[in-house]
Design a protein around this motif. Structure first.
Motif, short mmCIF file in Angstrom:
data_model
loop_
_atom_site.label_atom_id
_atom_site.label_comp_id
_atom_site.label_asym_id
_atom_site.label_seq_id
_atom_site.Cartn_x
_atom_site.Cartn_y
_atom_site.Cartn_z
N LYS A 1 0.83 -1.20 0.00
CA LYS A 1 0.00 0.00 0.00
C LYS A 1 0.88 1.26 0.00
N GLY A 2 2.02 1.18 0.67
CA GLY A 2 2.94 2.30 0.66
C GLY A 2 3.49 2.59 -0.72
N ALA A 3 3.70 1.54 -1.51
CA ALA A 3 4.15 1.75 -2.90
C ALA A 3 3.12 2.54 -3.68
N GLY A 4 1.85 2.22 -3.46
CA GLY A 4 0.78 2.96 -4.14
C GLY A 4 0.71 4.41 -3.71
N VAL A 5 0.88 4.65 -2.41
CA VAL A 5 0.82 6.02 -1.89
C VAL A 5 1.94 6.87 -2.47
N LEU A 6 3.17 6.37 -2.45
CA LEU A 6 4.30 7.13 -2.98
C LEU A 6 4.18 7.33 -4.49
N ALA A 7 3.74 6.30 -5.19
CA ALA A 7 3.56 6.45 -6.64
C ALA A 7 2.49 7.49 -6.95
N ALA A 8 1.44 7.53 -6.16
CA ALA A 8 0.36 8.49 -6.39
C ALA A 8 0.82 9.92 -6.16
N THR A 9 1.52 10.15 -5.06
CA THR A 9 1.94 11.52 -4.76
C THR A 9 3.07 11.99 -5.67
N TRP A 10 3.90 11.06 -6.19
CA TRP A 10 5.01 11.45 -7.06
C TRP A 10 4.69 11.36 -8.54
N THR A 11 3.47 11.00 -8.87
CA THR A 11 2.98 11.18 -10.24
C THR A 11 1.86 12.18 -10.28
N GLY A 12 1.23 12.44 -9.13
CA GLY A 12 0.14 13.41 -9.05
C GLY A 12 0.46 14.51 -8.06
N GLY A 13 0.12 14.28 -6.79
CA GLY A 13 0.37 15.29 -5.77
C GLY A 13 -0.23 14.87 -4.44
N SER A 14 -0.28 15.80 -3.51
CA SER A 14 -0.73 15.51 -2.16
C SER A 14 -2.19 15.03 -2.12
N LEU A 15 -3.03 15.60 -2.99
CA LEU A 15 -4.42 15.16 -3.02
C LEU A 15 -4.53 13.70 -3.45
N ASN A 16 -3.67 13.29 -4.38
CA ASN A 16 -3.66 11.89 -4.78
C ASN A 16 -3.18 11.00 -3.65
N MET A 17 -2.26 11.51 -2.85
CA MET A 17 -1.79 10.77 -1.68
C MET A 17 -2.94 10.52 -0.70
N VAL A 18 -3.73 11.56 -0.46
CA VAL A 18 -4.88 11.43 0.43
C VAL A 18 -5.91 10.47 -0.17
#
Length: 304
Positions: A43-60
């Motif tokens: 799940k952490g891989a998904g969170v980091l990939a989301a924020t580093w391809t999108g941004g903080s809102l994607n992280m949330v």
């Protein structure tokens, strides 16, 4: 809303190369270090990939979609800020080596659009129109939440709340292609920015430096993902002869976001500031989906 096609093929290629590096490296690093990470590290891989391809809102968004535990999410907030802004400092400093880097990359001249070519005409705003957009958005969210109750939860999308996030994102992207809804989006910015500030403040409040001491391997995961991203953009940049200024702007649009990407772009060329903004907005649009994809790949690799 802006027309992504106006940004140019070179910029889109640079952004795509950088995004690919993150989506490949995130599952790979979690797989390499999963023995030292928590059981649900995928799940952490998904969170980091989301924020580093999108941004903080994607992280949330990914925290909701994947139901990421607090002991995993808390250190990732710190990792995100630490690595993203350290990398920004490197990109700004690299301006002094731009000529040498372009020579090594065998870079072709970049065709940069003007700011006027990137932006839609302004839309007249009144309190009644803004309120109408707010009511529409709330209604759309409630409708998506109702539909999500009938969708299967479990696996990567862990709950109906996660489906709600995905449905709202998907419907919004579809509507962005319709001129009427694009104009609504321009009006909605008056409501969206205050909501964004609240989300960012809430996200920062969850950061915990002590959480890094419990699982220091997350630092290696974050550094490894960034290294993979850098290797891919440099190799891809040389292969397609992309100028370093454009690569740096696209990289910060990935790893940083809508605030920092225009700043890095402006360091290299004034015309790259709106390009950086547009690329970062595009990353916001797809970051949630890419985070889910990275999480699914990571889960498959480690057999979670």
């Amino acid at each position: 809303p802006m027309d992504l096609s106006r940004v140019g093929a070179q910029a889109l290629l640079a952004m795509g190369i950088g995004t690919a590096g993150i989506i490949i490296a995130a599952p790979g690093m979690v797989w390499l270090l999963h023995a030292t990470l928590p059981a649900e590290a995928w799940k952490g891989a998904g969170v980091l990939a989301a924020t580093w391809t999108g941004g903080s809102l994607n992280m949330v968004a990914l925290r909701t979609v994947l139901e990421v535990p607090a002991d995993i999410f808390a250190p990732l907030i710190v990792i995100d800020a630490l690595i993203a802004y350290s990398w920004m400092a490197v990109l700004v400093a690299a301006k002094g080596c731009e000529t040498q880097l372009d020579r090594w990359l065998r870079a072709a001249p970049a065709a940069l659009p003007t700011s006027a070519a990137l932006n839609d005409p302004p839309t007249a705003s009144t309190p009644a129109r803004v309120a109408g957009v707010g009511i529409f958005v709330v209604g759309l969210t409630l409708l998506c939440a109702w539909i999500s109750q009938g969708l299967p939860a479990g696996g990567v999308v862990a709950s109906s709340a996660g489906w709600t996030v995905i449905l709202v994102t998907t419907v919004s992207l579809v509507m962005a292609g319709v001129p009427f809804f694009r104009r609504m989006g321009l009006l909605g910015a008056r409501l969206g920015y205050p909501c964004l500030y609240v989300v960012l403040a809430a996200l920062g409040a969850q950061a915990n430096l002590r959480a890094l001491t419990s699982t220091p391997a997350w630092i290696l995961v974050g550094a490894g993902i960034l290294l993979g991203h850098v290797v891919v953009i440099i190799v891809g940049g040389r292969l397609w002869r992309l100028p370093w200024g454009l690569l740096a702007t696209a990289s910060q649009a990935n790893v940083g976001g809508v605030v920092s990407a225009p700043l890095v772009g402006a360091v290299y060329h004034r015309a790259l500031a709106p390009v950086g903004l547009l690329l970062a907005v595009a990353g916001n649009a797809v970051g949630t989906y890419l985070g889910v994809a990275a999480a699914a790949m990571s889960r498959w690799l480690i057999g979670g």
